[in-house]
Write a protein that holds these residues in place. Structure first.
Motif, PDB file in Angstrom:
ATOM      1  N   VAL A  58       5.604  -7.164  -0.253  1.00 56.36           N
ATOM      2  CA  VAL A  58       4.718  -8.240  -0.716  1.00 56.36           C
ATOM      3  C   VAL A  58       3.349  -8.136  -0.052  1.00 56.36           C
ATOM      4  O   VAL A  58       2.310  -8.292  -0.708  1.00 56.36           O
ATOM      5  CB  VAL A  58       5.366  -9.622  -0.458  1.00 56.36           C
ATOM      6  CG1 VAL A  58       4.356 -10.737  -0.725  1.00 56.36           C
ATOM      7  CG2 VAL A  58       6.598  -9.801  -1.328  1.00 56.36           C
ATOM      8  N   GLN A  59       3.332  -7.857   1.244  1.00 56.46           N
ATOM      9  CA  GLN A  59       2.053  -7.702   1.947  1.00 56.46           C
ATOM     10  C   GLN A  59       1.234  -6.561   1.353  1.00 56.46           C
ATOM     11  O   GLN A  59       0.015  -6.678   1.173  1.00 56.46           O
ATOM     12  CB  GLN A  59       2.311  -7.446   3.435  1.00 56.46           C
ATOM     13  CG  GLN A  59       2.833  -8.647   4.186  1.00 56.46           C
ATOM     14  CD  GLN A  59       3.219  -8.327   5.621  1.00 56.46           C
ATOM     15  OE1 GLN A  59       3.274  -7.160   6.025  1.00 56.46           O
ATOM     16  NE2 GLN A  59       3.502  -9.348   6.398  1.00 56.46           N
ATOM     17  N   PHE A  60       1.894  -5.462   1.029  1.00 55.84           N
ATOM     18  CA  PHE A  60       1.209  -4.302   0.442  1.00 55.84           C
ATOM     19  C   PHE A  60       0.606  -4.663  -0.915  1.00 55.84           C
ATOM     20  O   PHE A  60      -0.572  -4.380  -1.185  1.00 55.84           O
ATOM     21  CB  PHE A  60       2.218  -3.162   0.294  1.00 55.84           C
ATOM     22  CG  PHE A  60       1.676  -1.935  -0.383  1.00 55.84           C
ATOM     23  CD1 PHE A  60       0.690  -1.157   0.213  1.00 55.84           C
ATOM     24  CD2 PHE A  60       2.162  -1.549  -1.632  1.00 55.84           C
ATOM     25  CE1 PHE A  60       0.188  -0.020  -0.417  1.00 55.84           C
ATOM     26  CE2 PHE A  60       1.677  -0.414  -2.267  1.00 55.84           C
ATOM     27  CZ  PHE A  60       0.682   0.348  -1.664  1.00 55.84           C
ATOM     28  N   LEU A  61       1.378  -5.300  -1.773  1.00 57.40           N
ATOM     29  CA  LEU A  61       0.907  -5.650  -3.109  1.00 57.40           C
ATOM     30  C   LEU A  61      -0.174  -6.728  -3.063  1.00 57.40           C
ATOM     31  O   LEU A  61      -1.136  -6.693  -3.852  1.00 57.40           O
ATOM     32  CB  LEU A  61       2.080  -6.105  -3.980  1.00 57.40           C
ATOM     33  CG  LEU A  61       3.165  -5.051  -4.228  1.00 57.40           C
ATOM     34  CD1 LEU A  61       4.298  -5.624  -5.074  1.00 57.40           C
ATOM     35  CD2 LEU A  61       2.583  -3.807  -4.904  1.00 57.40           C
ATOM     36  N   PHE A 351      -3.782   1.184   3.008  1.00 57.36           N
ATOM     37  CA  PHE A 351      -3.119   2.431   3.388  1.00 57.36           C
ATOM     38  C   PHE A 351      -2.396   2.305   4.727  1.00 57.36           C
ATOM     39  O   PHE A 351      -1.383   2.974   4.945  1.00 57.36           O
ATOM     40  CB  PHE A 351      -4.143   3.566   3.400  1.00 57.36           C
ATOM     41  CG  PHE A 351      -4.664   3.870   2.029  1.00 57.36           C
ATOM     42  CD1 PHE A 351      -3.904   4.603   1.140  1.00 57.36           C
ATOM     43  CD2 PHE A 351      -5.891   3.382   1.611  1.00 57.36           C
ATOM     44  CE1 PHE A 351      -4.353   4.861  -0.151  1.00 57.36           C
ATOM     45  CE2 PHE A 351      -6.359   3.631   0.327  1.00 57.36           C
ATOM     46  CZ  PHE A 351      -5.584   4.367  -0.556  1.00 57.36           C
ATOM     47  N   ILE A 352      -2.905   1.451   5.597  1.00 55.49           N
ATOM     48  CA  ILE A 352      -2.166   1.168   6.834  1.00 55.49           C
ATOM     49  C   ILE A 352      -0.841   0.485   6.487  1.00 55.49           C
ATOM     50  O   ILE A 352       0.218   0.837   7.021  1.00 55.49           O
ATOM     51  CB  ILE A 352      -3.008   0.290   7.776  1.00 55.49           C
ATOM     52  CG1 ILE A 352      -4.222   1.071   8.292  1.00 55.49           C
ATOM     53  CG2 ILE A 352      -2.156  -0.216   8.947  1.00 55.49           C
ATOM     54  CD1 ILE A 352      -5.205   0.226   9.077  1.00 55.49           C
ATOM     55  N   GLN A 353      -0.909  -0.487   5.575  1.00 53.52           N
ATOM     56  CA  GLN A 353       0.310  -1.174   5.164  1.00 53.52           C
ATOM     57  C   GLN A 353       1.252  -0.246   4.425  1.00 53.52           C
ATOM     58  O   GLN A 353       2.482  -0.370   4.528  1.00 53.52           O
ATOM     59  CB  GLN A 353      -0.043  -2.381   4.285  1.00 53.52           C
ATOM     60  CG  GLN A 353       1.143  -3.230   3.869  1.00 53.52           C
ATOM     61  CD  GLN A 353       1.863  -3.875   5.049  1.00 53.52           C
ATOM     62  OE1 GLN A 353       1.273  -4.037   6.121  1.00 53.52           O
ATOM     63  NE2 GLN A 353       3.114  -4.246   4.871  1.00 53.52           N
ATOM     64  N   ALA A 354       0.702   0.712   3.682  1.00 54.79           N
ATOM     65  CA  ALA A 354       1.551   1.702   3.006  1.00 54.79           C
ATOM     66  C   ALA A 354       2.374   2.479   4.021  1.00 54.79           C
ATOM     67  O   ALA A 354       3.574   2.726   3.812  1.00 54.79           O
ATOM     68  CB  ALA A 354       0.687   2.653   2.179  1.00 54.79           C
ATOM     69  N   MET A 372       2.671  11.461   5.507  1.00 51.09           N
ATOM     70  CA  MET A 372       1.882  12.692   5.420  1.00 51.09           C
ATOM     71  C   MET A 372       0.928  12.659   4.236  1.00 51.09           C
ATOM     72  O   MET A 372      -0.253  13.026   4.360  1.00 51.09           O
ATOM     73  CB  MET A 372       2.803  13.914   5.311  1.00 51.09           C
ATOM     74  CG  MET A 372       3.443  14.346   6.600  1.00 51.09           C
ATOM     75  SD  MET A 372       2.246  14.687   7.932  1.00 51.09           S
ATOM     76  CE  MET A 372       1.186  15.912   7.156  1.00 51.09           C
ATOM     77  N   PHE A 373       1.404  12.225   3.094  1.00 49.70           N
ATOM     78  CA  PHE A 373       0.537  12.141   1.911  1.00 49.70           C
ATOM     79  C   PHE A 373      -0.620  11.173   2.160  1.00 49.70           C
ATOM     80  O   PHE A 373      -1.761  11.440   1.777  1.00 49.70           O
ATOM     81  CB  PHE A 373       1.335  11.705   0.682  1.00 49.70           C
ATOM     82  CG  PHE A 373       1.882  12.846  -0.122  1.00 49.70           C
ATOM     83  CD1 PHE A 373       1.044  13.735  -0.765  1.00 49.70           C
ATOM     84  CD2 PHE A 373       3.259  13.028  -0.249  1.00 49.70           C
ATOM     85  CE1 PHE A 373       1.548  14.797  -1.522  1.00 49.70           C
ATOM     86  CE2 PHE A 373       3.773  14.081  -1.006  1.00 49.70           C
ATOM     87  CZ  PHE A 373       2.911  14.971  -1.638  1.00 49.70           C
ATOM     88  N   VAL A 374      -0.323  10.031   2.791  1.00 45.94           N
ATOM     89  CA  VAL A 374      -1.382   9.060   3.083  1.00 45.94           C
ATOM     90  C   VAL A 374      -2.396   9.662   4.055  1.00 45.94           C
ATOM     91  O   VAL A 374      -3.610   9.518   3.880  1.00 45.94           O
ATOM     92  CB  VAL A 374      -0.785   7.754   3.649  1.00 45.94           C
ATOM     93  CG1 VAL A 374      -1.901   6.834   4.155  1.00 45.94           C
ATOM     94  CG2 VAL A 374       0.034   7.037   2.586  1.00 45.94           C
ATOM     95  N   PHE A 375      -1.909  10.349   5.080  1.00 43.32           N
ATOM     96  CA  PHE A 375      -2.814  10.975   6.047  1.00 43.32           C
ATOM     97  C   PHE A 375      -3.723  12.004   5.366  1.00 43.32           C
ATOM     98  O   PHE A 375      -4.937  12.026   5.598  1.00 43.32           O
ATOM     99  CB  PHE A 375      -2.007  11.655   7.161  1.00 43.32           C
ATOM    100  CG  PHE A 375      -2.851  12.498   8.077  1.00 43.32           C
ATOM    101  CD1 PHE A 375      -3.648  11.919   9.053  1.00 43.32           C
ATOM    102  CD2 PHE A 375      -2.863  13.886   7.953  1.00 43.32           C
ATOM    103  CE1 PHE A 375      -4.440  12.699   9.893  1.00 43.32           C
ATOM    104  CE2 PHE A 375      -3.649  14.675   8.785  1.00 43.32           C
ATOM    105  CZ  PHE A 375      -4.441  14.075   9.750  1.00 43.32           C
TER     106      PHE A 375
END
Length: 419
Positions: A58-61, A351-354, A372-375
């Motif tokens: 929920v926080q991410f969305l 992206f931090i929340q991801a 890794m993908f986010v980084f």
């Protein structure tokens, strides 16, 4: 039951088409996403968040929704009409909006797993085709079979290499089934690719991947495997004339840029030179903007164009070299300039929340590879605009959905549950 199976088969068929179109047809991507949206209401019916991950999800969305809303607000504050503000949202941030809309589709584990395998297969097939064309002399080393193929060897192929490496580490029984596609991707990157991003991302990504797997890699035979893999990659790079030429060109372009006068920089033609000039231009634009809300994306192009001309760029040079004034090739600076400090903070928070949400997953492959993908994405956007760029923006959208929406992926596990 028939309806449930049909919507999954339909979604898989559309995702297969999107994977095939990702590096071949921009129109195909748009059509595929629209077709996927058609069945989204059926996936929303009865969809619930996983109880253990609900708070993080929920926080991410909410962060994504807040960022999209803030984009509209900044354009309204800048004087744009509601219609133009919404049109700008659709143009720049549709990939974020699609994450909100398509979330329940990828909550289904079977759909998410199929989408990832379809993307992996498409990447390896395209990399192999370009490598074969290079080795048979059909094209020159560093050229591509079609223009949009150059998007492959950046965060996309490097991320897939780390996905395969993680699978090999966690499930050694896969052996050649992950080793072979990994070799194809690396060989294509080093011998049939002119894009520097892949080499740099592989170099900065390896220590991060190593650190994320420290408990496995610092013990036993694995530490020697990793050392051998690193040496193998270095030897590939050293043996590749393409890598050597592109890295030498990078150093030359940087030195040339800093040796130029401000007037000469305004008409620079090199790849890195244009980026460095854009950074200078957008820094001046940021100084003129309201630090909280920026200048808005609707008026950004005109203001950026005016600053470059004031610095000495002629209309002819702008048409030839600076034709894309909407894209400063640095997404951090673009978000700061158009949406202010608040917008940049919201963007980073997504992206931090991801990563925080990914770390709640019990599936080790899902957890580590998502981070890794986010980084790789966060490094990539220092020199390119990804979420506002068609191919790689949609790829990032799919990756976030694939790794974050399902409770688990259970990739290549025996008798996986389909969720």
């Amino acid at each position: 039951m028939v309806t449930e199976q049909f919507k999954i088969y339909y979604a898989n068929a559309v995702l297969l088409a999107i994977a095939a179109a990702l590096l071949t047809s921009v129109a195909g991507i748009n059509i595929g996403v629209l077709l996927l949206l058609l069945v989204t209401p059926w996936f929303w019916r009865g969809s619930v968040f996983d109880a253990a991950q609900k708070k993080w999800t929920v926080q991410f969305l909410v962060l994504i929704a807040s960022f999209c809303l803030w984009d509209v607000v900044t354009n309204l504050v800048a004087g744009a009409s509601v219609g133009r503000a919404l049109l700008a949202l659709q143009h720049d941030l549709r990939t974020f909006a699609f994450i909100l809309l398509l979330w329940p589709v990828f909550r289904v584990e079977k759909v998410a797993r199929f989408a990832l395998l379809a993307l992996l297969t498409a990447c390896v097939a395209i990399a192999g085709a370009n490598l074969a064309a290079t080795w048979t002399g059909l094209i020159q080393s560093g050229e591509y079979l079609w223009p949009t193929m150059h998007h492959l060897h950046g965060q996309i192929s490097v991320g897939m290499v780390f996905l395969l490496a993680q699978l090999w580490l966690v499930r050694p029984s896969l052996s050649w089934r992950v080793a072979l596609p990994m070799v194809v991707l690396l060989a294509s990157m080093f011998f049939a690719n002119e894009r520097r991003a892949g080499y740099l991302l592989l170099g900065v990504g390896f220590p991060v991947w190593y650190a994320l797997n420290a408990k496995r890699l610092f013990v036993g035979r694995y530490k020697w495997w990793v050392l051998c893999a690193a040496i193998f990659a270095l030897l590939l790079a050293a043996a590749s004339p393409v890598v050597q030429a592109r890295m030498a060109r990078m150093v030359l372009e940087v030195n040339q840029f800093f040796a130029m006068t401000p007037e000469q920089r305004a008409g620079v033609e090199t790849s890195l030179g244009i980026r460095l000039q854009f950074y200078s231009s957008i820094a001046e634009l940021i100084q003129q903007s309201h630090w909280m809300v920026g200048v808005g994306s609707v008026h950004f192009g005109d203001m950026f164009y005016a600053i470059n001309h004031r610095l000495g760029t002629t209309s002819e040079q702008a048409a030839t070299y600076f034709s894309n004034f909407q894209n400063p090739h640095n997404e951090y600076l673009f978000m700061l300039a158009t949406k202010g400090v608040i917008g940049l903070i919201l963007y980073l928070a997504i992206f931090i929340q991801a990563c925080r949400l990914a770390w709640q997953k019990n599936d080790e492959v899902q957890r580590v590879v998502c981070v890794m993908f986010v980084f790789l994405f966060m490094v990539s956007i220092t020199a390119n605009s990804m979420m506002t760029d068609m191919e790689e923006g949609h790829f990032t959208m799919l990756i976030l959905l694939i790794f974050l929406a399902p409770a688990s992926l259970r990739l290549f596990q025996d008798n996986p549950q389909h969720g």
